[in-house]
Motif scaffolding. Sequence first.
Motif, PDB file in Angstrom:
ATOM      1  N   ALA A 153       0.834  -1.197   0.000  1.00 20.15           N
ATOM      2  CA  ALA A 153       0.000   0.000   0.000  1.00 20.15           C
ATOM      3  C   ALA A 153       0.871   1.250   0.000  1.00 20.15           C
ATOM      4  CB  ALA A 153      -0.928   0.004   1.207  1.00 20.15           C
ATOM      5  N   ALA A 154       1.985   1.202   0.709  1.00 16.25           N
ATOM      6  CA  ALA A 154       2.877   2.360   0.779  1.00 16.25           C
ATOM      7  C   ALA A 154       3.473   2.669  -0.585  1.00 16.25           C
ATOM      8  CB  ALA A 154       3.989   2.098   1.790  1.00 16.25           C
ATOM      9  N   VAL A 155       3.836   1.628  -1.344  1.00 19.39           N
ATOM     10  CA  VAL A 155       4.448   1.876  -2.638  1.00 19.39           C
ATOM     11  C   VAL A 155       3.420   2.407  -3.643  1.00 19.39           C
ATOM     12  CG1 VAL A 155       4.177  -0.392  -3.733  1.00 19.39           C
ATOM     13  CG2 VAL A 155       6.240   0.943  -4.159  1.00 19.39           C
ATOM     14  N   VAL A 156       2.176   1.944  -3.531  1.00 21.78           N
ATOM     15  CA  VAL A 156       1.119   2.479  -4.404  1.00 21.78           C
ATOM     16  C   VAL A 156       0.847   3.933  -4.050  1.00 21.78           C
ATOM     17  CG1 VAL A 156      -1.303   2.277  -5.080  1.00 21.78           C
ATOM     18  CG2 VAL A 156       0.074   0.217  -4.789  1.00 21.78           C
ATOM     19  N   ARG A 157       0.767   4.220  -2.764  1.00 21.80           N
ATOM     20  CA  ARG A 157       0.534   5.607  -2.330  1.00 21.80           C
ATOM     21  C   ARG A 157       1.664   6.516  -2.813  1.00 21.80           C
ATOM     22  NH1 ARG A 157       2.912   8.031   1.614  1.00 21.80           N
ATOM     23  NH2 ARG A 157       3.532   6.088   2.663  1.00 21.80           N
ATOM     24  N   ARG A 158       2.890   6.020  -2.689  1.00 19.42           N
ATOM     25  CA  ARG A 158       4.043   6.820  -3.118  1.00 19.42           C
ATOM     26  C   ARG A 158       3.986   7.070  -4.620  1.00 19.42           C
ATOM     27  NH1 ARG A 158      10.420   5.010  -2.829  1.00 19.42           N
ATOM     28  NH2 ARG A 158      11.288   6.964  -3.600  1.00 19.42           N
ATOM     29  N   ALA A 159       3.555   6.067  -5.391  1.00 16.67           N
ATOM     30  CA  ALA A 159       3.456   6.249  -6.842  1.00 16.67           C
ATOM     31  C   ALA A 159       2.414   7.297  -7.201  1.00 16.67           C
ATOM     32  CB  ALA A 159       3.117   4.915  -7.503  1.00 16.67           C
ATOM     33  N   VAL A 160       1.304   7.294  -6.463  1.00 16.97           N
ATOM     34  CA  VAL A 160       0.252   8.286  -6.714  1.00 16.97           C
ATOM     35  C   VAL A 160       0.759   9.681  -6.362  1.00 16.97           C
ATOM     36  CG1 VAL A 160      -2.036   9.080  -6.009  1.00 16.97           C
ATOM     37  CG2 VAL A 160      -1.627   6.643  -6.415  1.00 16.97           C
ATOM     38  N   GLU A 161       1.371   9.808  -5.201  1.00 22.43           N
ATOM     39  CA  GLU A 161       1.862  11.113  -4.752  1.00 22.43           C
ATOM     40  C   GLU A 161       2.957  11.646  -5.679  1.00 22.43           C
ATOM     41  OE1 GLU A 161       1.088  10.368   0.044  1.00 22.43           O
ATOM     42  OE2 GLU A 161       3.114  10.251  -0.792  1.00 22.43           O
ATOM     43  N   GLY A 162       3.786  10.732  -6.217  1.00 26.36           N
ATOM     44  CA  GLY A 162       4.878  11.153  -7.083  1.00 26.36           C
ATOM     45  C   GLY A 162       4.528  11.183  -8.555  1.00 26.36           C
ATOM     46  N   GLY A 163       3.283  10.821  -8.878  1.00 26.09           N
ATOM     47  CA  GLY A 163       2.883  10.829 -10.281  1.00 26.09           C
ATOM     48  C   GLY A 163       3.662   9.843 -11.128  1.00 26.09           C
ATOM     49  N   HIS A 164       3.934   8.654 -10.568  1.00 23.73           N
ATOM     50  CA  HIS A 164       4.715   7.646 -11.289  1.00 23.73           C
ATOM     51  C   HIS A 164       3.793   6.902 -12.252  1.00 23.73           C
ATOM     52  CE1 HIS A 164       7.471   4.417 -12.201  1.00 23.73           C
ATOM     53  NE2 HIS A 164       8.416   4.967 -11.441  1.00 23.73           N
ATOM     54  N   ALA A 165       3.602   7.488 -13.440  1.00 27.74           N
ATOM     55  CA  ALA A 165       2.641   6.956 -14.403  1.00 27.74           C
ATOM     56  C   ALA A 165       2.956   5.547 -14.900  1.00 27.74           C
ATOM     57  CB  ALA A 165       2.510   7.922 -15.575  1.00 27.74           C
ATOM     58  N   PRO A 166       4.222   5.211 -15.209  1.00 28.67           N
ATOM     59  CA  PRO A 166       4.486   3.864 -15.733  1.00 28.67           C
ATOM     60  C   PRO A 166       4.052   2.753 -14.773  1.00 28.67           C
ATOM     61  CG  PRO A 166       6.340   5.297 -16.190  1.00 28.67           C
ATOM     62  CD  PRO A 166       5.426   6.072 -15.285  1.00 28.67           C
ATOM     63  N   PHE A 167       4.348   2.927 -13.477  1.00 32.04           N
ATOM     64  CA  PHE A 167       3.945   1.911 -12.510  1.00 32.04           C
ATOM     65  C   PHE A 167       2.430   1.853 -12.388  1.00 32.04           C
ATOM     66  CE2 PHE A 167       2.500   1.161  -8.127  1.00 32.04           C
ATOM     67  CZ  PHE A 167       2.875  -0.173  -7.984  1.00 32.04           C
ATOM     68  N   LEU A 168       1.784   3.006 -12.273  1.00 30.44           N
ATOM     69  CA  LEU A 168       0.330   3.034 -12.126  1.00 30.44           C
ATOM     70  C   LEU A 168      -0.365   2.455 -13.361  1.00 30.44           C
ATOM     71  CD1 LEU A 168      -0.171   6.518 -10.426  1.00 30.44           C
ATOM     72  CD2 LEU A 168      -0.409   4.266  -9.370  1.00 30.44           C
ATOM     73  N   ASP A 169       0.191   2.711 -14.539  1.00 28.45           N
ATOM     74  CA  ASP A 169      -0.381   2.142 -15.757  1.00 28.45           C
ATOM     75  C   ASP A 169      -0.248   0.621 -15.752  1.00 28.45           C
ATOM     76  OD1 ASP A 169      -1.102   4.605 -16.758  1.00 28.45           O
ATOM     77  OD2 ASP A 169       0.711   4.840 -17.985  1.00 28.45           O
ATOM     78  N   ALA A 170       0.902   0.128 -15.326  1.00 31.18           N
ATOM     79  CA  ALA A 170       1.112  -1.321 -15.281  1.00 31.18           C
ATOM     80  C   ALA A 170       0.191  -1.975 -14.252  1.00 31.18           C
ATOM     81  CB  ALA A 170       2.573  -1.622 -14.960  1.00 31.18           C
ATOM     82  N   LEU A 171       0.026  -1.319 -13.115  1.00 32.20           N
ATOM     83  CA  LEU A 171      -0.874  -1.856 -12.095  1.00 32.20           C
ATOM     84  C   LEU A 171      -2.317  -1.844 -12.583  1.00 32.20           C
ATOM     85  CD1 LEU A 171      -1.425  -2.914  -9.263  1.00 32.20           C
ATOM     86  CD2 LEU A 171      -1.422  -0.554  -8.437  1.00 32.20           C
ATOM     87  N   ALA A 172      -2.707  -0.765 -13.249  1.00 35.85           N
ATOM     88  CA  ALA A 172      -4.069  -0.671 -13.781  1.00 35.85           C
ATOM     89  C   ALA A 172      -4.324  -1.750 -14.831  1.00 35.85           C
ATOM     90  CB  ALA A 172      -4.306   0.712 -14.384  1.00 35.85           C
ATOM     91  N   ASP A 173      -3.306  -2.080 -15.653  1.00 38.55           N
ATOM     92  CA  ASP A 173      -3.457  -3.166 -16.624  1.00 38.55           C
ATOM     93  C   ASP A 173      -3.852  -4.463 -15.922  1.00 38.55           C
ATOM     94  OD1 ASP A 173      -2.764  -1.520 -18.739  1.00 38.55           O
ATOM     95  OD2 ASP A 173      -0.657  -2.142 -18.768  1.00 38.55           O
ATOM     96  N   ARG A 174      -3.229  -4.711 -14.784  1.00 37.13           N
ATOM     97  CA  ARG A 174      -3.499  -5.944 -14.036  1.00 37.13           C
ATOM     98  C   ARG A 174      -4.879  -5.914 -13.376  1.00 37.13           C
ATOM     99  NH1 ARG A 174       1.963  -7.937 -10.939  1.00 37.13           N
ATOM    100  NH2 ARG A 174       3.383  -7.909 -12.734  1.00 37.13           N
ATOM    101  N   VAL A 175      -5.175  -4.833 -12.696  1.00 41.30           N
ATOM    102  CA  VAL A 175      -6.451  -4.741 -11.977  1.00 41.30           C
ATOM    103  C   VAL A 175      -7.615  -4.787 -12.962  1.00 41.30           C
ATOM    104  CG1 VAL A 175      -7.877  -3.282 -10.488  1.00 41.30           C
ATOM    105  CG2 VAL A 175      -5.424  -3.481 -10.057  1.00 41.30           C
ATOM    106  N   ALA A 176      -7.433  -4.201 -14.129  1.00 42.53           N
ATOM    107  CA  ALA A 176      -8.506  -4.158 -15.123  1.00 42.53           C
ATOM    108  C   ALA A 176      -8.900  -5.556 -15.597  1.00 42.53           C
ATOM    109  CB  ALA A 176      -8.084  -3.307 -16.317  1.00 42.53           C
TER     110      ALA A 176
END
Length: 388
Positions: free
Chosen positions: A289-312
């Motif tokens: 959860a901490a790494v996801v929160r950090r990605a959101v706060e830092g605007g880390h789009a590549p990680f969030l896009d990859a995670l969204a691919d999986r969750v979708a």
Amino acid sequence: MPASPSTARAINDRLALRLLQSEGPLTAGQLKQFTGLSRPSVADLVERLQDAGLIAVVGETGERRRGPNARVYGIVADRAHLAALDVRTDSVTVVVADLLGEQLAEASVPIGGGTGTGPAVERAVALVERTARAGGASRLHTVGVGAPGLIDPVTGDLRDSARLPAWHRRLVAALTDRLPARVLVENETNLAARAERRDGAAHDRDTFVLLWLGAGTGAAVVLDGTLRRGASGGTGEIGFLPVPGTAGLPSATACDGGFHSLAGSAAVEDLAAEHGLKAEPEPGEPAAAAVVRRAVEGGHAPFLDALADRVAIGAASVAAVLDPGCVVLGGELGCAGGHALAERVAERVAAMSPLHTEVRASALGGAAVLRGALLTARDAAQEELFSM
């Protein structure tokens, strides 16, 4: 066939109690207006409910007029005390509240993996007893327990599972033995869905699915206002869903190779490592959860896009089978991802499915399970007490 006088009185009494619960303290005149009952009938029901200890005078209207001010009646909140537990694999959190759900005390205790079954159960039960005393409750009427795992649809018990600590299954029996209270256990995802529907992201939906993303993955399915459990209580075991992008297939005893292997905490930590992200958890926060929160706060789009691919993949599968119209992302990871993750998942589901499906972030965050457990305890206690 018309109702008997006693049945009619019971119906009127329960109607008045529900109004006092939803609308707050009311005068006899307001009860008459809301119920449509005659003045003598309202006077009779007010007297009955006072005699039963369910309502009391809580004030006066304060209006300037001839004669005395009108009395205002409210539910006696301390007529019963409730407790709600959020049971995790490594901790327990307890909230104690009154009959109206007003929180009186809250406390948590860690339970490490090396703690024996007996000591773990004792630590959890003692926490409930201490918190009840701290909240001024000499006796608990109903206790709602939220835990991971399957609930047997016939017995209502937490089913045996090799994935859960042994103390989880013994906790409910220990609470029942030690407390003069009714103890109700429910799957954590189902409780989170109940809370989101009552007070959160799904407050305007009768049909939706809550997708739980945490140490484990799961789903709560609400169709036409009813929580669906399935023949064996396994509705929503989406962690076992076979999906592309994994090394194998799940089995009857392990969900490795299923959706869990894409979106569970361990998989998300591995994904973060691939993107060079390190977890910096706050106290009590899971690393994933901490790494996801950090990605959101830092605007880390590549990680969030990859995670969204999986969750979708999980969200689109749910949409294809159930057509819920709405998927709420809950659990530690769904809450940490918030709207940034939900928006990305929604875009991908829209591209994968012809069925319109909203994807929303949890509105209650980490409090959803406790809130759902408290709602379960409150509703059960009110059902018993208001039946008189």
